[in-house]
Scaffold this motif. Structure first.
Motif, PDB file in Angstrom:
ATOM      1  N   THR A  21      27.259 -22.587 130.268  1.00  0.00           N
ATOM      2  CA  THR A  21      28.181 -23.005 129.220  1.00  0.00           C
ATOM      3  C   THR A  21      27.386 -23.759 128.146  1.00  0.00           C
ATOM      4  N   ASP A  22      28.051 -24.171 127.069  1.00  0.00           N
ATOM      5  CA  ASP A  22      27.362 -24.919 126.014  1.00  0.00           C
ATOM      6  C   ASP A  22      26.677 -26.147 126.595  1.00  0.00           C
ATOM      7  N   GLY A  27      30.680 -28.524 127.441  1.00  0.00           N
ATOM      8  CA  GLY A  27      30.115 -27.437 128.236  1.00  0.00           C
ATOM      9  C   GLY A  27      29.696 -27.908 129.622  1.00  0.00           C
ATOM     10  N   HIS A  50      19.982 -22.085 123.407  1.00  0.00           N
ATOM     11  CA  HIS A  50      20.609 -22.403 122.123  1.00  0.00           C
ATOM     12  C   HIS A  50      20.902 -21.177 121.263  1.00  0.00           C
TER      13      HIS A  50
END
Length: 99
Positions: A21-22, A27, A50
């Motif tokens: 996740t982020d 995230g 990223h």
């Protein structure tokens, strides 16, 4: 529920679970909640990248990490502040004290 069951079934066939996740606190919290919900019996690693490119993903796979509990707690704290005081107030502590 249907998606959770499907994920649990897929994990039964897996050797490892990678959560990607982020990288921000939201995230990290999503990864933590997935871990809590799925309760996998296989090793779990956190991937951070990223950009969604082949090279970025390959690099992330060479350097997996654990879930950052500090980021999870920061997200939970922000969620509580937002619910208690409203969404306009929650950015104030982060501006005053940093992330």
């Amino acid at each position: 529920r249907k998606h959770i069951k499907k994920l649990k079934d897929l994990i039964k066939e897996a050797d490892e679970l990678y959560l990607a996740t982020d990288e921000d606190r939201e995230g990290e919290a999503i990864s933590w909640h997935l871990l809590e919900t799925l309760q996998p019996k296989v090793p779990v690693r956190r991937l951070v990248f990223h950009e969604i490119t082949r090279q970025a993903i390959e690099d992330a796979l060479t350097a997996p990490r654990d879930i950052d509990e500090d980021l999870v707690q920061a997200q939970e704290t922000r969620r509580i502040i937002e619910r208690l005081y409203g969404y306009e107030v929650s950015p104030l502590p982060w501006r005053k004290g940093g992330p």
